[in-house]
Design a protein around this motif. Structure first.
Motif, PDB file in Angstrom:
ATOM      1  N   MET A 128       0.829  -1.206   0.000  1.00 43.42           N
ATOM      2  CA  MET A 128       0.000   0.000   0.000  1.00 43.42           C
ATOM      3  C   MET A 128       0.865   1.257   0.000  1.00 43.42           C
ATOM      4  SD  MET A 128      -2.738   1.506  -0.355  1.00 43.42           S
ATOM      5  CE  MET A 128      -3.848   0.109  -0.414  1.00 43.42           C
ATOM      6  N   VAL A 129       1.998   1.225   0.686  1.00 39.74           N
ATOM      7  CA  VAL A 129       2.929   2.351   0.607  1.00 39.74           C
ATOM      8  C   VAL A 129       3.362   2.569  -0.836  1.00 39.74           C
ATOM      9  CG1 VAL A 129       5.286   3.080   1.197  1.00 39.74           C
ATOM     10  CG2 VAL A 129       3.770   2.223   2.975  1.00 39.74           C
ATOM     11  N   THR A 130       3.600   1.486  -1.556  1.00 41.36           N
ATOM     12  CA  THR A 130       3.985   1.575  -2.965  1.00 41.36           C
ATOM     13  C   THR A 130       2.900   2.281  -3.771  1.00 41.36           C
ATOM     14  OG1 THR A 130       5.298  -0.462  -2.799  1.00 41.36           O
ATOM     15  CG2 THR A 130       4.610   0.230  -5.006  1.00 41.36           C
ATOM     16  N   ARG A 131       1.663   1.865  -3.593  1.00 40.69           N
ATOM     17  CA  ARG A 131       0.566   2.479  -4.345  1.00 40.69           C
ATOM     18  C   ARG A 131       0.353   3.936  -3.946  1.00 40.69           C
ATOM     19  NH1 ARG A 131      -1.665  -2.701  -2.822  1.00 40.69           N
ATOM     20  NH2 ARG A 131      -1.729  -4.107  -4.624  1.00 40.69           N
ATOM     21  N   ALA A 132       0.382   4.199  -2.634  1.00 40.10           N
ATOM     22  CA  ALA A 132       0.125   5.555  -2.163  1.00 40.10           C
ATOM     23  C   ALA A 132       1.211   6.527  -2.623  1.00 40.10           C
ATOM     24  CB  ALA A 132       0.028   5.560  -0.632  1.00 40.10           C
ATOM     25  N   SER A 133       2.451   6.094  -2.564  1.00 41.26           N
ATOM     26  CA  SER A 133       3.541   6.973  -2.989  1.00 41.26           C
ATOM     27  C   SER A 133       3.527   7.161  -4.503  1.00 41.26           C
ATOM     28  CB  SER A 133       4.894   6.437  -2.516  1.00 41.26           C
ATOM     29  OG  SER A 133       5.088   5.091  -2.905  1.00 41.26           O
ATOM     30  N   ALA A 134       3.173   6.107  -5.245  1.00 39.72           N
ATOM     31  CA  ALA A 134       3.057   6.252  -6.698  1.00 39.72           C
ATOM     32  C   ALA A 134       1.983   7.271  -7.047  1.00 39.72           C
ATOM     33  CB  ALA A 134       2.729   4.901  -7.331  1.00 39.72           C
ATOM     34  N   LEU A 135       0.878   7.245  -6.326  1.00 36.66           N
ATOM     35  CA  LEU A 135      -0.220   8.172  -6.577  1.00 36.66           C
ATOM     36  C   LEU A 135       0.210   9.617  -6.339  1.00 36.66           C
ATOM     37  CD1 LEU A 135      -3.293   8.523  -7.145  1.00 36.66           C
ATOM     38  CD2 LEU A 135      -3.613   8.439  -4.666  1.00 36.66           C
ATOM     39  N   GLU A 136       0.882   9.843  -5.226  1.00 38.80           N
ATOM     40  CA  GLU A 136       1.222  11.213  -4.852  1.00 38.80           C
ATOM     41  C   GLU A 136       2.455  11.753  -5.564  1.00 38.80           C
ATOM     42  OE1 GLU A 136       0.596  12.783  -1.036  1.00 38.80           O
ATOM     43  OE2 GLU A 136      -0.412  10.993  -0.256  1.00 38.80           O
ATOM     44  N   LEU A 137       3.334  10.891  -5.996  1.00 39.86           N
ATOM     45  CA  LEU A 137       4.569  11.350  -6.633  1.00 39.86           C
ATOM     46  C   LEU A 137       4.497  11.318  -8.153  1.00 39.86           C
ATOM     47  CD1 LEU A 137       7.182   9.604  -4.300  1.00 39.86           C
ATOM     48  CD2 LEU A 137       6.378  11.970  -4.216  1.00 39.86           C
ATOM     49  N   GLY A 138       3.430  10.758  -8.695  1.00 37.85           N
ATOM     50  CA  GLY A 138       3.319  10.642 -10.146  1.00 37.85           C
ATOM     51  C   GLY A 138       3.355  11.981 -10.852  1.00 37.85           C
ATOM     52  N   ALA A 139       2.737  12.991 -10.263  1.00 42.99           N
ATOM     53  CA  ALA A 139       2.710  14.313 -10.898  1.00 42.99           C
ATOM     54  C   ALA A 139       4.112  14.893 -11.040  1.00 42.99           C
ATOM     55  CB  ALA A 139       1.827  15.263 -10.099  1.00 42.99           C
ATOM     56  N   ALA A 140       5.029  14.460 -10.171  1.00 46.86           N
ATOM     57  CA  ALA A 140       6.420  14.922 -10.235  1.00 46.86           C
ATOM     58  C   ALA A 140       7.260  14.048 -11.156  1.00 46.86           C
ATOM     59  CB  ALA A 140       7.032  14.932  -8.837  1.00 46.86           C
ATOM     60  N   GLY A 141       6.625  13.047 -11.778  1.00 52.34           N
ATOM     61  CA  GLY A 141       7.346  12.171 -12.690  1.00 52.34           C
ATOM     62  C   GLY A 141       8.119  11.064 -12.008  1.00 52.34           C
ATOM     63  N   ILE A 142       7.868  10.854 -10.725  1.00 52.19           N
ATOM     64  CA  ILE A 142       8.577   9.815  -9.974  1.00 52.19           C
ATOM     65  C   ILE A 142       7.718   8.554  -9.958  1.00 52.19           C
ATOM     66  CG2 ILE A 142       9.522   9.150  -7.728  1.00 52.19           C
ATOM     67  CD1 ILE A 142       9.971  12.148  -7.201  1.00 52.19           C
ATOM     68  N   ARG A 143       8.249   7.472 -10.498  1.00 51.60           N
ATOM     69  CA  ARG A 143       7.545   6.197 -10.541  1.00 51.60           C
ATOM     70  C   ARG A 143       7.931   5.337  -9.335  1.00 51.60           C
ATOM     71  NH1 ARG A 143       8.527   2.629 -14.250  1.00 51.60           N
ATOM     72  NH2 ARG A 143      10.652   3.304 -14.680  1.00 51.60           N
ATOM     73  N   VAL A 144       6.939   4.682  -8.752  1.00 54.46           N
ATOM     74  CA  VAL A 144       7.177   3.793  -7.611  1.00 54.46           C
ATOM     75  C   VAL A 144       6.454   2.483  -7.877  1.00 54.46           C
ATOM     76  CG1 VAL A 144       7.040   3.497  -5.117  1.00 54.46           C
ATOM     77  CG2 VAL A 144       7.210   5.810  -6.081  1.00 54.46           C
ATOM     78  N   ASN A 145       7.198   1.398  -7.899  1.00 58.96           N
ATOM     79  CA  ASN A 145       6.640   0.059  -8.130  1.00 58.96           C
ATOM     80  C   ASN A 145       7.230  -0.910  -7.109  1.00 58.96           C
ATOM     81  OD1 ASN A 145       5.025   0.296 -10.753  1.00 58.96           O
ATOM     82  ND2 ASN A 145       6.980   1.211 -11.357  1.00 58.96           N
ATOM     83  N   ALA A 146       6.778  -2.135  -7.166  1.00 61.89           N
ATOM     84  CA  ALA A 146       7.308  -3.165  -6.265  1.00 61.89           C
ATOM     85  C   ALA A 146       7.415  -4.489  -6.990  1.00 61.89           C
ATOM     86  CB  ALA A 146       6.415  -3.322  -5.033  1.00 61.89           C
ATOM     87  N   VAL A 147       8.377  -5.278  -6.580  1.00 59.93           N
ATOM     88  CA  VAL A 147       8.500  -6.672  -7.000  1.00 59.93           C
ATOM     89  C   VAL A 147       8.174  -7.536  -5.789  1.00 59.93           C
ATOM     90  CG1 VAL A 147      10.052  -8.482  -7.808  1.00 59.93           C
ATOM     91  CG2 VAL A 147      10.219  -6.172  -8.760  1.00 59.93           C
ATOM     92  N   ALA A 148       7.264  -8.489  -5.974  1.00 63.96           N
ATOM     93  CA  ALA A 148       6.863  -9.396  -4.894  1.00 63.96           C
ATOM     94  C   ALA A 148       7.380 -10.790  -5.202  1.00 63.96           C
ATOM     95  CB  ALA A 148       5.349  -9.407  -4.735  1.00 63.96           C
ATOM     96  N   PRO A 149       8.507 -11.186  -4.618  1.00 61.37           N
ATOM     97  CA  PRO A 149       9.038 -12.521  -4.893  1.00 61.37           C
ATOM     98  C   PRO A 149       8.211 -13.618  -4.243  1.00 61.37           C
ATOM     99  CG  PRO A 149      10.725 -11.033  -4.018  1.00 61.37           C
ATOM    100  CD  PRO A 149       9.399 -10.397  -3.777  1.00 61.37           C
ATOM    101  N   GLY A 150       8.248 -14.784  -4.873  1.00 57.68           N
ATOM    102  CA  GLY A 150       7.818 -15.990  -4.195  1.00 57.68           C
ATOM    103  C   GLY A 150       8.997 -16.508  -3.382  1.00 57.68           C
TER     104      GLY A 150
END
Length: 272
Positions: free
Chosen positions: A163-185
């Motif tokens: 959720m931190v990943t999604r929330a930060s992506a939402l708020e930082l997107g306007a600044a052009g900063i992408r935030v994603n996550a990799v979820a390993p098995g």
């Protein structure tokens, strides 16, 4: 173009594999970990045949300290603006639910959730002031989707990090900063910090592709998400790199016979 990549938890395991992958591409690295000797050894490997040929910078930091994430980012930025932040540091102690206490709970949340959040905040502040657009990749886990005995703090922390990943992506997107996550098995790593039993490894290694993951599997996904040419329109995404284990459990027996007869009395006809 050479990038400056900051990787936390870089002394071993997935963090080290991520650093090695970026180094092989010629990127400059700053490695963060709390184990000074292991961190120095990891940095030395990046200057070898598998690395870029140039030494990596190191920052020794205990990410349980609330000031440490921002300090690590600032230290790296002062050497050269950071283009990619990979929050790979994580701990997963096994503690049964009735044995939990505040100290155990907080220690896991501090490293697995608060540290990547604060590191991302620090980087975003520096980047927006400088007019730069770095990329952030968090390392979460399949444990974010399902609990298991002894993993209440860990599973909760990884669900929160998604959720931190999604929330930060939402708020930082306007600044052009992408935030994603990799979820390993389940990934086989050589780690002194996070050990798992042979019994546990055998139980969780089953997946549709028939093998456990390797740190390099995760590193490749991280590098893809960090590349604006490959994934420039991807943000807020949780990429599950797990051999298909999140799709379901193929080791369960058939819920009904191949040629079912009349349903047995007292049993549901539809599988759960």
């Amino acid at each position: 173009m050479t990038r400056h990549v900051l990787v936390t938890g870089a002394a071993s395991g997935i963090g080290l594999a991520v650093a090695q992958r970026f180094a092989a591409l010629g990127d400059r690295l700053t490695l963060v970990d709390h184990r000074a000797e292991a961190l120095a050894a990891a940095a030395a490997t990046l200057a070898g045949p598998a690395g870029s040929g140039s030494p990596a910078g190191v920052v020794v930091a205990d990410l349980r300290d609330p000031e440490a994430p921002a300090r690590a980012v600032t230290t790296a930025w002062e050497q050269e603006p950071v283009d990619v932040l990979v929050n790979a540091a994580g701990v997963y102690p096994a503690t049964l639910f009735l044995e939990l206490d505040a100290t155990t709970w907080d220690s896991v949340q501090d490293v697995n959730v608060r540290a990547p959040l604060l590191a991302t905040v620090a980087l975003a502040r520096l980047a927006t002031e400088a007019g730069r657009t770095p990329t952030v990749v968090n390392i979460t886990s399949g444990a974010a989707l399902r609990a298991r005995p002894g993993a209440a703090p860990y599973s909760t922390s990884k669900a929160a990090l998604e959720m931190v990943t999604r929330a930060s992506a939402l708020e930082l997107g306007a600044a052009g900063i992408r935030v994603n996550a990799v979820a390993p098995g389940f990934v086989v790593v050589d780690s002194e910090v996070n050990r798992v039993s042979d019994e546990y490894a055998a139980a969780v290694s089953s997946n549709p592709l028939g093998r456990p993951g390797k740190p390099s599997d995760i590193a490749k996904a991280v590098v893809w998400l960090a590349d604006p040419e490959q994934s420039g329109w991807v943000t807020g995404t949780i990429l599950r790199v797990d051999g298909g284990s999140s799709t379901g459990a193929h080791t369960l027996p058939l819920s009904t016979p191949s040629h079912p007869a009349s349903p047995s009395p007292g049993r549901e006809e539809a599988p759960a």
